[in-house]
Design a protein around this motif. Sequence first.
Motif, PDB file in Angstrom:
ATOM      1  N   LYS A 132      -5.436  -6.158 -19.006  1.00 52.82           N
ATOM      2  CA  LYS A 132      -5.569  -6.523 -17.590  1.00 52.82           C
ATOM      3  C   LYS A 132      -5.914  -5.294 -16.757  1.00 52.82           C
ATOM      4  N   VAL A 133      -6.883  -5.450 -15.862  1.00 53.99           N
ATOM      5  CA  VAL A 133      -7.368  -4.339 -15.038  1.00 53.99           C
ATOM      6  C   VAL A 133      -7.223  -4.676 -13.555  1.00 53.99           C
ATOM      7  N   ILE A 134      -6.720  -3.715 -12.781  1.00 58.34           N
ATOM      8  CA  ILE A 134      -6.807  -3.797 -11.321  1.00 58.34           C
ATOM      9  C   ILE A 134      -7.833  -2.739 -10.894  1.00 58.34           C
ATOM     10  N   PHE A 135      -8.809  -3.149 -10.100  1.00 60.80           N
ATOM     11  CA  PHE A 135      -9.970  -2.306  -9.768  1.00 60.80           C
ATOM     12  C   PHE A 135     -10.043  -2.163  -8.250  1.00 60.80           C
ATOM     13  N   ILE A 136      -9.761  -0.948  -7.750  1.00 59.28           N
ATOM     14  CA  ILE A 136      -9.796  -0.697  -6.303  1.00 59.28           C
ATOM     15  C   ILE A 136     -11.054   0.108  -5.989  1.00 59.28           C
ATOM     16  N   LYS A 137     -11.959  -0.517  -5.234  1.00 58.30           N
ATOM     17  CA  LYS A 137     -13.303   0.045  -5.038  1.00 58.30           C
ATOM     18  C   LYS A 137     -13.337   1.243  -4.087  1.00 58.30           C
ATOM     19  N   GLY A 138     -12.346   1.347  -3.200  1.00 55.56           N
ATOM     20  CA  GLY A 138     -12.348   2.462  -2.246  1.00 55.56           C
ATOM     21  C   GLY A 138     -13.342   2.270  -1.115  1.00 55.56           C
ATOM     22  N   VAL A 139     -13.546   1.006  -0.722  1.00 55.27           N
ATOM     23  CA  VAL A 139     -14.434   0.692   0.406  1.00 55.27           C
ATOM     24  C   VAL A 139     -13.548   0.194   1.548  1.00 55.27           C
ATOM     25  N   VAL A 140     -13.399   1.011   2.599  1.00 58.36           N
ATOM     26  CA  VAL A 140     -12.513   0.644   3.713  1.00 58.36           C
ATOM     27  C   VAL A 140     -13.260  -0.289   4.660  1.00 58.36           C
ATOM     28  N   GLU A 141     -12.760  -1.510   4.778  1.00 60.40           N
ATOM     29  CA  GLU A 141     -13.370  -2.528   5.646  1.00 60.40           C
ATOM     30  C   GLU A 141     -12.286  -3.121   6.545  1.00 60.40           C
ATOM     31  N   PRO A 142     -12.682  -3.854   7.600  1.00 59.13           N
ATOM     32  CA  PRO A 142     -11.667  -4.410   8.519  1.00 59.13           C
ATOM     33  C   PRO A 142     -10.626  -5.283   7.812  1.00 59.13           C
ATOM     34  N   ILE A 198     -10.423  -8.719 -14.774  1.00 58.44           N
ATOM     35  CA  ILE A 198     -10.392  -7.705 -13.710  1.00 58.44           C
ATOM     36  C   ILE A 198     -10.075  -8.335 -12.351  1.00 58.44           C
ATOM     37  N   THR A 199      -9.067  -7.759 -11.659  1.00 57.97           N
ATOM     38  CA  THR A 199      -8.776  -8.144 -10.276  1.00 57.97           C
ATOM     39  C   THR A 199      -9.317  -7.053  -9.361  1.00 57.97           C
ATOM     40  N   TYR A 200     -10.263  -7.411  -8.497  1.00 59.50           N
ATOM     41  CA  TYR A 200     -10.919  -6.441  -7.605  1.00 59.50           C
ATOM     42  C   TYR A 200     -10.287  -6.441  -6.211  1.00 59.50           C
ATOM     43  N   TYR A 201     -10.134  -5.243  -5.640  1.00 63.66           N
ATOM     44  CA  TYR A 201      -9.774  -5.079  -4.225  1.00 63.66           C
ATOM     45  C   TYR A 201     -10.797  -4.136  -3.599  1.00 63.66           C
ATOM     46  N   ASN A 202     -11.158  -4.373  -2.332  1.00 60.82           N
ATOM     47  CA  ASN A 202     -12.065  -3.419  -1.668  1.00 60.82           C
ATOM     48  C   ASN A 202     -11.311  -2.133  -1.309  1.00 60.82           C
ATOM     49  N   PHE A 203     -10.072  -2.275  -0.803  1.00 60.96           N
ATOM     50  CA  PHE A 203      -9.225  -1.108  -0.516  1.00 60.96           C
ATOM     51  C   PHE A 203      -7.773  -1.568  -0.480  1.00 60.96           C
ATOM     52  N   MET A 204      -6.867  -0.609  -0.442  1.00 62.03           N
ATOM     53  CA  MET A 204      -5.442  -0.925  -0.301  1.00 62.03           C
ATOM     54  C   MET A 204      -4.798   0.046   0.664  1.00 62.03           C
ATOM     55  N   ASN A 205      -3.821  -0.429   1.426  1.00 60.04           N
ATOM     56  CA  ASN A 205      -3.035   0.507   2.250  1.00 60.04           C
ATOM     57  C   ASN A 205      -2.041   1.226   1.337  1.00 60.04           C
ATOM     58  N   THR A 206      -1.324   2.192   1.906  1.00 61.45           N
ATOM     59  CA  THR A 206      -0.475   3.062   1.081  1.00 61.45           C
ATOM     60  C   THR A 206       0.579   2.293   0.291  1.00 61.45           C
ATOM     61  N   SER A 207       1.280   1.352   0.930  1.00 61.81           N
ATOM     62  CA  SER A 207       2.378   0.670   0.222  1.00 61.81           C
ATOM     63  C   SER A 207       1.847  -0.191  -0.925  1.00 61.81           C
ATOM     64  N   ASP A 208       0.708  -0.881  -0.706  1.00 57.99           N
ATOM     65  CA  ASP A 208       0.106  -1.691  -1.771  1.00 57.99           C
ATOM     66  C   ASP A 208      -0.379  -0.803  -2.914  1.00 57.99           C
ATOM     67  N   LEU A 209      -0.985   0.331  -2.542  1.00 54.31           N
ATOM     68  CA  LEU A 209      -1.532   1.247  -3.547  1.00 54.31           C
ATOM     69  C   LEU A 209      -0.412   1.851  -4.397  1.00 54.31           C
ATOM     70  N   GLU A 210       0.666   2.224  -3.723  1.00 53.11           N
ATOM     71  CA  GLU A 210       1.822   2.780  -4.428  1.00 53.11           C
ATOM     72  C   GLU A 210       2.352   1.770  -5.455  1.00 53.11           C
ATOM     73  N   GLN A 211       2.435   0.511  -5.027  1.00 54.27           N
ATOM     74  CA  GLN A 211       2.903  -0.558  -5.924  1.00 54.27           C
ATOM     75  C   GLN A 211       1.960  -0.708  -7.124  1.00 54.27           C
ATOM     76  N   ALA A 212       0.648  -0.722  -6.833  1.00 51.03           N
ATOM     77  CA  ALA A 212      -0.354  -0.916  -7.896  1.00 51.03           C
ATOM     78  C   ALA A 212      -0.322   0.237  -8.906  1.00 51.03           C
ATOM     79  N   PHE A 213      -0.210   1.469  -8.409  1.00 48.04           N
ATOM     80  CA  PHE A 213      -0.110   2.637  -9.309  1.00 48.04           C
ATOM     81  C   PHE A 213       1.100   2.491 -10.232  1.00 48.04           C
ATOM     82  N   ASN A 214       2.235   2.156  -9.632  1.00 46.79           N
ATOM     83  CA  ASN A 214       3.473   2.063 -10.413  1.00 46.79           C
ATOM     84  C   ASN A 214       3.443   0.911 -11.420  1.00 46.79           C
ATOM     85  N   GLU A 215       2.662  -0.128 -11.104  1.00 43.61           N
ATOM     86  CA  GLU A 215       2.586  -1.302 -11.994  1.00 43.61           C
ATOM     87  C   GLU A 215       1.533  -1.134 -13.103  1.00 43.61           C
ATOM     88  N   SER A 216       0.808   0.000 -13.071  1.00 44.35           N
ATOM     89  CA  SER A 216      -0.280   0.205 -14.030  1.00 44.35           C
ATOM     90  C   SER A 216       0.101   1.226 -15.097  1.00 44.35           C
TER      91      SER A 216
END
Length: 353
Positions: free
Chosen positions: A228-238, A248-266
């Motif tokens: 299983k892959v989580i893929f954060i593109k790093g494109v900041v949009e509204p 693969i689960t794609y995200y355009n971007f994540m705020n800090t708390s979501d990103l912290e969670q995703a890092f820890n879950e990977s």
Amino acid sequence: MQNRKKILVAPLNWGLGHATRCIPVIEALENHGFEPVIASDGIALALLKKEFPDLTALELPPYQIEYAKNGAFFKLKLFMQIPNMVAAVRRENKLIQKLIKEHNISGIISDNRLGVFSKKMPSVFITHQLNVLTGNTTWFTSKIHQMFIRKYKECWVPDVQGTPNLSGKLGHIDDSSLKVKYIGPLSRLHRKQTPKKYDLMAILSGPEPQRTMLEERLSDELTNYKGKVIFIKGVVEPEQKTSVEGNITYYNFMNTSDLEQAFNESEEVLCRSGYTTIMDLAQLGKKAFFIPTPGQYEQEYLAHKLKKNGLVPYSKQNNFKVDDLEKIKLYKGLKNLGGEMRWKDLFSLFEGK
């Protein structure tokens, strides 16, 4: 809360790294009774506005650096733009003097924005690049950069002074005339014990067009990944967008708390070898695989250094194959080097007499 001193925090808009590593600095300023004022441009400013919606945010003129599609021309294209960059730095400094008066600024923290300083108040420069690597022109680019750094009261290097360290020869020089303070690695993330949800996290950042080129290559390769892959593109949009394609689960971007969670879950991380990303991985004690931005000597040096130390494997962008990820298991991964951050001591610079 009246009479809080206003400190201008201005990261360079080069990918997201400079902006994200300023997040713990901004939080620390607030916690120590200062009022941070944010200043940047482009996606760096957009990201910080999302993180700190209640703070004053000022737009600075972009450096308008264009990046080569071919890594081999990266340096040539940058060198050709030096006159434009010098003009942009002058424009920036002129605007900064105006903003200082308008917003009653008492101190400055610039993360690699060369025009954000004032002789009238304590100005700090944050960089992990006391040496700027450009191949056979490193001596020249390093001297120019150090000339700018000397205009600041202090230079804060987000690394440890001794060894082992993260930045190697980028952040360590023998020249004692620079007023350098090693403040320890900076990361907005924290390690948490969470159940593993993803086998791999792919996270992109850095300047275009290389970010898009890597996104296309990884999207293609990772369809063959067994896990299983989580893929954060790093494109900041509204708005945050998410989609699922196969494994693969794609995200355009994540705020800090979501990103912290995703890092820890990977379990493992696939990313650029940018210095901010390296600090985040060290903070979280993660195993990773690097793909340096083509032609960016700094990222190529860091990837080579960490591979040589037996910590993280890497591949060139055009050579990357999904099977390369098997090598991660043969390397130790990154470890947290930092002690407690001594913000109170650092911020005493802004207290005045």
